[in-house]
Design an enzyme around this catalytic site. Structure first.
Site, PDB file in Angstrom:
ATOM      1  N   LYS A 118       0.359 -35.182  15.681  1.00 24.64           N
ATOM      2  CA  LYS A 118      -0.479 -34.014  15.648  1.00 24.64           C
ATOM      3  C   LYS A 118       0.019 -32.969  14.785  1.00 24.64           C
ATOM      4  O   LYS A 118      -0.428 -32.231  14.114  1.00 24.64           O
ATOM      5  CB  LYS A 118      -0.926 -33.818  17.078  1.00 24.64           C
ATOM      6  CG  LYS A 118      -1.384 -35.058  17.820  1.00 24.64           C
ATOM      7  CD  LYS A 118      -2.126 -34.532  19.085  1.00 24.64           C
ATOM      8  CE  LYS A 118      -0.992 -34.162  19.972  1.00 24.64           C
ATOM      9  NZ  LYS A 118      -0.282 -35.318  20.526  1.00 24.64           N
ATOM     10  N   ARG A 155      -7.048 -31.334  26.675  1.00 23.66           N
ATOM     11  CA  ARG A 155      -6.336 -32.510  27.226  1.00 23.66           C
ATOM     12  C   ARG A 155      -6.859 -32.824  28.262  1.00 23.66           C
ATOM     13  O   ARG A 155      -6.502 -33.867  28.811  1.00 23.66           O
ATOM     14  CB  ARG A 155      -4.990 -31.908  27.334  1.00 23.66           C
ATOM     15  CG  ARG A 155      -3.933 -32.643  26.610  1.00 23.66           C
ATOM     16  CD  ARG A 155      -2.525 -32.165  27.005  1.00 23.66           C
ATOM     17  NE  ARG A 155      -1.479 -32.917  26.739  1.00 23.66           N
ATOM     18  CZ  ARG A 155      -0.825 -32.725  25.611  1.00 23.66           C
ATOM     19  NH1 ARG A 155      -1.103 -31.539  24.825  1.00 23.66           N
ATOM     20  NH2 ARG A 155       0.094 -33.300  25.000  1.00 23.66           N
ATOM     21  N   ARG A 162      12.557 -38.207  17.205  1.00 23.20           N
ATOM     22  CA  ARG A 162      12.569 -36.730  17.333  1.00 23.20           C
ATOM     23  C   ARG A 162      13.654 -35.960  18.069  1.00 23.20           C
ATOM     24  O   ARG A 162      14.059 -35.004  17.755  1.00 23.20           O
ATOM     25  CB  ARG A 162      11.085 -36.286  17.662  1.00 23.20           C
ATOM     26  CG  ARG A 162      10.941 -34.798  17.453  1.00 23.20           C
ATOM     27  CD  ARG A 162       9.362 -34.388  17.775  1.00 23.20           C
ATOM     28  NE  ARG A 162       9.248 -34.498  19.178  1.00 23.20           N
ATOM     29  CZ  ARG A 162       7.820 -34.572  19.606  1.00 23.20           C
ATOM     30  NH1 ARG A 162       6.999 -34.234  18.841  1.00 23.20           N
ATOM     31  NH2 ARG A 162       7.684 -34.847  20.862  1.00 23.20           N
ATOM     32  N   ARG A 219      13.598 -31.020  22.722  1.00 20.95           N
ATOM     33  CA  ARG A 219      12.593 -30.945  23.752  1.00 20.95           C
ATOM     34  C   ARG A 219      12.972 -31.630  24.910  1.00 20.95           C
ATOM     35  O   ARG A 219      13.281 -32.789  24.736  1.00 20.95           O
ATOM     36  CB  ARG A 219      11.322 -31.421  23.072  1.00 20.95           C
ATOM     37  CG  ARG A 219      10.625 -30.400  22.365  1.00 20.95           C
ATOM     38  CD  ARG A 219       9.234 -30.887  21.789  1.00 20.95           C
ATOM     39  NE  ARG A 219       8.232 -31.381  22.693  1.00 20.95           N
ATOM     40  CZ  ARG A 219       7.154 -31.790  22.229  1.00 20.95           C
ATOM     41  NH1 ARG A 219       6.725 -31.397  20.962  1.00 20.95           N
ATOM     42  NH2 ARG A 219       6.478 -32.270  23.226  1.00 20.95           N
ATOM     43  N   ARG A 274       4.306 -39.217  30.220  1.00 22.19           N
ATOM     44  CA  ARG A 274       3.446 -38.343  29.121  1.00 22.19           C
ATOM     45  C   ARG A 274       2.430 -39.389  28.569  1.00 22.19           C
ATOM     46  O   ARG A 274       1.167 -39.055  28.280  1.00 22.19           O
ATOM     47  CB  ARG A 274       4.330 -37.884  27.976  1.00 22.19           C
ATOM     48  CG  ARG A 274       5.019 -36.613  28.507  1.00 22.19           C
ATOM     49  CD  ARG A 274       6.054 -36.274  27.430  1.00 22.19           C
ATOM     50  NE  ARG A 274       5.465 -35.763  26.167  1.00 22.19           N
ATOM     51  CZ  ARG A 274       6.437 -35.670  24.953  1.00 22.19           C
ATOM     52  NH1 ARG A 274       7.705 -36.083  25.111  1.00 22.19           N
ATOM     53  NH2 ARG A 274       5.835 -35.429  23.851  1.00 22.19           N
TER      54      ARG A 274
HETATM   55  P1  AP5 Z   1       4.775 -35.017  15.978  1.00 17.68           P
HETATM   56  O1  AP5 Z   1       3.827 -34.459  14.707  1.00 17.68           O
HETATM   57  O2  AP5 Z   1       5.574 -33.911  16.711  1.00 17.68           O
HETATM   58  O3  AP5 Z   1       4.034 -35.638  17.123  1.00 17.68           O
HETATM   59  P2  AP5 Z   1       2.850 -34.929  17.969  1.00 17.68           P
HETATM   60  O4  AP5 Z   1       1.470 -35.658  18.277  1.00 17.68           O
HETATM   61  O5  AP5 Z   1       2.717 -33.428  17.718  1.00 17.68           O
HETATM   62  O6  AP5 Z   1       3.468 -35.115  19.554  1.00 17.68           O
HETATM   63  P3  AP5 Z   1       3.786 -33.987  20.587  1.00 17.68           P
HETATM   64  O7  AP5 Z   1       5.082 -34.523  21.344  1.00 17.68           O
HETATM   65  O8  AP5 Z   1       3.866 -32.493  20.391  1.00 17.68           O
HETATM   66  O9  AP5 Z   1       2.604 -34.256  21.534  1.00 17.68           O
HETATM   67  P4  AP5 Z   1       2.551 -34.144  22.928  1.00 17.68           P
HETATM   68  O10 AP5 Z   1       1.034 -34.168  22.995  1.00 17.68           O
HETATM   69  O11 AP5 Z   1       3.100 -34.829  23.771  1.00 17.68           O
HETATM   70  O12 AP5 Z   1       3.247 -32.640  23.143  1.00 17.68           O
HETATM   71  P5  AP5 Z   1       2.669 -31.065  23.062  1.00 17.68           P
HETATM   72  O13 AP5 Z   1       3.675 -30.291  22.690  1.00 17.68           O
HETATM   73  O14 AP5 Z   1       1.232 -31.007  22.758  1.00 17.68           O
HETATM   74  O15 AP5 Z   1       5.520 -36.366  15.601  1.00 17.68           O
HETATM   75  C1  AP5 Z   1       6.465 -36.963  16.422  1.00 17.68           C
HETATM   76  C2  AP5 Z   1       7.543 -37.448  15.788  1.00 17.68           C
HETATM   77  O16 AP5 Z   1       7.176 -38.456  14.856  1.00 17.68           O
HETATM   78  C3  AP5 Z   1       8.254 -36.344  14.795  1.00 17.68           C
HETATM   79  O17 AP5 Z   1       9.847 -36.610  14.930  1.00 17.68           O
HETATM   80  C4  AP5 Z   1       7.622 -36.805  13.445  1.00 17.68           C
HETATM   81  O18 AP5 Z   1       8.423 -36.290  12.491  1.00 17.68           O
HETATM   82  C5  AP5 Z   1       7.337 -38.069  13.540  1.00 17.68           C
HETATM   83  N1  AP5 Z   1       6.269 -38.662  12.879  1.00 17.68           N
HETATM   84  C6  AP5 Z   1       5.128 -38.120  12.706  1.00 17.68           C
HETATM   85  N2  AP5 Z   1       4.317 -38.897  11.769  1.00 17.68           N
HETATM   86  C7  AP5 Z   1       5.133 -39.830  11.346  1.00 17.68           C
HETATM   87  C8  AP5 Z   1       4.591 -40.913  10.450  1.00 17.68           C
HETATM   88  N3  AP5 Z   1       3.569 -41.127  10.033  1.00 17.68           N
HETATM   89  N4  AP5 Z   1       5.597 -41.946  10.253  1.00 17.68           N
HETATM   90  C9  AP5 Z   1       6.888 -41.656  11.109  1.00 17.68           C
HETATM   91  N5  AP5 Z   1       7.211 -40.700  11.691  1.00 17.68           N
HETATM   92  C10 AP5 Z   1       6.327 -39.663  12.051  1.00 17.68           C
HETATM   93  O19 AP5 Z   1       2.552 -30.904  24.663  1.00 17.68           O
HETATM   94  C11 AP5 Z   1       3.721 -30.742  25.504  1.00 17.68           C
HETATM   95  C12 AP5 Z   1       3.551 -30.445  27.029  1.00 17.68           C
HETATM   96  O20 AP5 Z   1       2.901 -29.263  27.248  1.00 17.68           O
HETATM   97  C13 AP5 Z   1       2.576 -31.514  27.451  1.00 17.68           C
HETATM   98  O21 AP5 Z   1       3.206 -32.854  28.175  1.00 17.68           O
HETATM   99  C14 AP5 Z   1       1.822 -30.680  28.731  1.00 17.68           C
HETATM  100  O22 AP5 Z   1       2.763 -30.740  30.087  1.00 17.68           O
HETATM  101  C15 AP5 Z   1       1.923 -29.320  28.257  1.00 17.68           C
HETATM  102  N6  AP5 Z   1       0.565 -29.149  27.722  1.00 17.68           N
HETATM  103  C16 AP5 Z   1       0.150 -28.834  26.205  1.00 17.68           C
HETATM  104  N7  AP5 Z   1      -1.139 -28.836  26.249  1.00 17.68           N
HETATM  105  C17 AP5 Z   1      -1.697 -28.746  27.135  1.00 17.68           C
HETATM  106  C18 AP5 Z   1      -2.958 -28.731  27.805  1.00 17.68           C
HETATM  107  N8  AP5 Z   1      -4.145 -28.568  26.760  1.00 17.68           N
HETATM  108  N9  AP5 Z   1      -3.252 -28.910  28.991  1.00 17.68           N
HETATM  109  C19 AP5 Z   1      -2.155 -29.320  29.830  1.00 17.68           C
HETATM  110  N10 AP5 Z   1      -1.035 -29.273  29.494  1.00 17.68           N
HETATM  111  C20 AP5 Z   1      -0.605 -29.036  27.885  1.00 17.68           C
HETATM  112 MG    MG Z   2       3.404 -31.513  18.841  1.00 16.70          MG
END
Ligand code: AP5
Ligand code: MG
Length: 380
Positions: A201, A276, A315, A321, A333
């Site tokens: 994402k 979410r 990552r 992280r 997660r």
């Molecule tokens: P990346 O682009 O970083 O993936 P992402 O989908 O952004 O993954 P996140 O881990 O950020 O998602 P998340 O939903 O768990 O975390 P968030 O920060 O939102 O890609 C991942 C890796 O893969 C990278 O290394 C990238 O280079 C690689 N990659 C990407 N595309 C690729 C491809 N095509 N091929 C190969 N490699 C590839 O949330 C974190 C925490 O915050 C949550 O757990 C929760 O506790 C809290 N939180 C956040 N939002 C909310 C909400 N709305 N409500 C409640 N709690 C929340």
């Molecule tokens: Mg992200």
């Protein structure tokens, strides 16, 4: 009442003329006068700045019992996760300990601000808190809190005038105007980038903002910023994020509301990691529809759970992280995603805006599909 007006970059059309507002204020003032005629003490009329300044003035002129005036402002979001209260009172101009307070609001929509404020005033020692609002949007009001005095009910649309603003402008009109949705070019276009942890994402969002000029808002990034800054909200969010749990809906909803309010000039938003939960999706829907806007498309990146593990492990070698470090946290997660976030798909399918994209393949291959989809909505 003037015809169509231009406030900053948007057109508004006549909605409620001043004469109707006056009549509604007469009626609500009469009810308050009746209830407080024999009141033993001096209530405080509390004006919630800035929006209710004109309404409070009109209302106070009509009150016939002894009362004092005070005003407050609310911070956009702040506070503790445990209470779910996400706002802080700024500049309460007099002590309310042991006093009866009549809160005067311009408008109540989802009810988040007014319920936060109600709790904060009782916390600050008020003996009793009554709520008086000029306008209520009954279609989106979801709280149990009783609204003691409502001058007028309106539909869920974005309005200006009589104290209400669009980007701080338009408060000075004595009548109320409604956003003119027929003027297509002024509406923002919003999108979600959706998918499990590690779906890509954030990676795709970075490329989207480069090419399409949308504003990226990632609730995960915003929360990590709070953690890095060591704010009380950040400290409490950290304990949940480090376990792979979600933070309370009210916290992220407050963050999103601030982002929307603070970026009135954006072409549109790409929301990442929000909503979410179905409750968050409903809240976003209400916030956007009040502005005459909506989610145009949900871009859902499909990847299997094993790939999530692989990508996040990779990552972890580059970024720092905590929630990426242990397999059991990553597993939690993913489980949280299936249990709480996946149901959001049905919500957007119901609205006919849900679009799936295969998230496997190289970053550029995936972006090729993402941008082909966005081209349909945002042609060059
Ligand atoms: P990346 O682009 O970083 O993936 P992402 O989908 O952004 O993954 P996140 O881990 O950020 O998602 P998340 O939903 O768990 O975390 P968030 O920060 O939102 O890609 C991942 C890796 O893969 C990278 O290394 C990238 O280079 C690689 N990659 C990407 N595309 C690729 C491809 N095509 N091929 C190969 N490699 C590839 O949330 C974190 C925490 O915050 C949550 O757990 C929760 O506790 C809290 N939180 C956040 N939002 C909310 C909400 N709305 N409500 C409640 N709690 C929340
Ligand atoms: Mg992200």
């Amino acid at each position: 009442m003037e015809g169509r007006i231009l406030v900053k970059d948007r057109y508004f059309v006549p909605y409620i003329p001043y004469e109707r507002l006056e009549k509604a204020i007469d009626a609500v003032a009469e009810r308050i006068n009746h209830d407080f005629k024999h009141f033993n003490g001096t209530p405080i009329i509390l004006c919630v700045l800035n929006g209710s300044i004109l309404f409070t003035g009109e209302l106070m002129k009509r009150l016939t019992f002894p009362c004092e005036f005070s005003s407050i402002r609310l911070s956009s979001y702040e506070g503790t996760l445990s209470t779910g209260v996400t706002r802080k009172v700024l500049g309460l101009t007099s002590s309310i300990k042991g006093r009866t307070v009549i809160v005067v609001e311009d408008i109540v929509d989802t009810g988040k601000t007014i319920t936060d404020l109600h709790a904060l005033l009782l916390d600050a020692g008020a003996a009793d808190v009554k709520i008086c609002t000029m306008l209520l949007k009954p279609d989106v009001y979801k709280k149990d809190l009783k609204l003691d005095y409502v001058a007028m009910e309106i539909e869920n649309r974005f309005i200006v005038g009589f104290g209400l603003d669009y980007d701080q402008l338009g408060r000075n009109y004595k009548d109320i105007y409604i956003l003119d949705n027929s003027v297509e070019k002024t509406a923002m276009k919003h999108f979600l980038i959706f998918g499990p942890p590690g779906a890509g994402k954030g990676t795709q969002a970075a490329k989207i903002i480069d090419r399409f000029g949308l504003r990226h808002v990632s609730t995960g990034d915003l929360l990590r910023r709070e953690i890095a800054a060591g704010t009380p909200l950040g400290l409490q969010a950290k304990t949940l994020i480090d376990k792979g749990e979600l933070v309370p809906d009210s916290v992220v909803e407050g963050m999103i509301a601030s982002e929307l309010d603070n970026n009135p000039d954006a072409k549109g938003f790409i929301f990442d990691g929000f909503p979410r939960t179905t409750a968050q999706a409903e809240h976003l829907d209400a916030m956007l529809s009040a502005r005459g806007e909506k989610i145009n498309a949900v871009i859902s990146l499909m990847i299997p759970d094993e790939t999530v593990f692989e990508r996040i492990r990779h990552r972890a070698e580059i970024e720092n992280r905590v929630d990426d470090t242990k397999p059991e946290i990553i597993r939690n997660r993913i489980d949280t995603y299936h249990a709480k976030t996946e149901p959001v798909i049905a919500f957007y399918k119901g609205k006919g805006v849900y679009r799936e994209i295969d998230g496997l393949g190289t970053i550029d291959e995936v972006f090729g599909k993402v941008s082909a989809l966005l081209d349909e909505y945002l042609p060059a």
